[in-house]
Design an enzyme around this catalytic site. Structure first.
Site, short mmCIF file in Angstrom:
data_model
loop_
_atom_site.label_atom_id
_atom_site.label_comp_id
_atom_site.label_asym_id
_atom_site.label_seq_id
_atom_site.Cartn_x
_atom_site.Cartn_y
_atom_site.Cartn_z
N CYS A 118 0.87 -1.17 0.00
CA CYS A 118 0.00 0.00 0.00
C CYS A 118 0.91 1.22 0.00
O CYS A 118 2.13 1.08 -0.20
CB CYS A 118 -0.99 0.00 1.16
SG CYS A 118 -0.33 0.26 2.82
N GLY A 134 -0.82 0.20 6.68
CA GLY A 134 -2.22 -0.21 6.79
C GLY A 134 -2.47 -1.63 6.32
O GLY A 134 -3.15 -2.41 6.99
N HIS A 140 14.95 -14.49 11.17
CA HIS A 140 14.65 -14.50 12.60
C HIS A 140 13.17 -14.64 12.92
O HIS A 140 12.82 -15.15 13.99
CB HIS A 140 15.16 -13.23 13.27
CG HIS A 140 16.65 -13.16 13.31
ND1 HIS A 140 17.31 -12.12 13.93
CD2 HIS A 140 17.62 -13.98 12.82
CE1 HIS A 140 18.62 -12.30 13.82
NE2 HIS A 140 18.83 -13.42 13.15
#
Length: 146
Positions: A68, A73, A101
């Site tokens: 986005c 968002g 990780h």
């Protein structure tokens, strides 16, 4: 050359151009499941974060990319699904560590934040970095308890 992979990709209007660029750039290595958006017409990032979350949850794909304007968002929307570990990355090191990780299964990018080459570098790291496991396994498992 790595084996072909299947990934889902989703965006809102602000991520459309970058989505199309990434699909084209990686077409020789990735079979894309395009969840939309399909133009620069204004749409809600939440709808496309939800589509990615559902695709991961349903097992349609194991990994995906969401875009986005800022990446924020759409990553919040996708992370509402327990099966999703979406990581918003702004450089290749973050993408590498998100896989190594955190076993991130969704890469979130900000189409208005990073340039095309940085996005390509992030996708390369996302595709080519394995989860390290070991001490990180218990931490990733604990995410399911949050």
């Amino acid at each position: 050359m790595p084996d072909r992979q299947t990934l889902a990709i989703a965006c809102d209007h602000a991520g459309f151009a970058l989505k199309e660029t990434l699909k084209s750039h990686f077409a020789d290595r990735i079979d894309w499941i395009d969840l939309g958006a399909n133009s620069v017409d204004s749409v809600s990032y939440a709808d496309f974060g939800k589509k990615m979350g559902q695709a991961i949850t349903d097992g349609q794909v194991q990994r995906g990319i969401i875009i986005c304007g800022s990446g924020i968002g759409i990553s919040i929307a996708a992370n509402r699904f327990p099966a999703v570990r979406a990581a918003l990355c702004t450089d290749a090191t973050m993408a590498h560590l998100a896989r190594q990780h955190n076993d991130a299964n969704v890469l979130a990018l900000g189409g208005r934040i990073i340039g095309v080459q940085v996005a390509i570098d992030c996708v390369e790291e996302f595709l080519n970095t394995a989860f390290e496991g070991g001490r990180h396994t218990a931490r990733v498992d604990a995410l399911g308890q949050c």
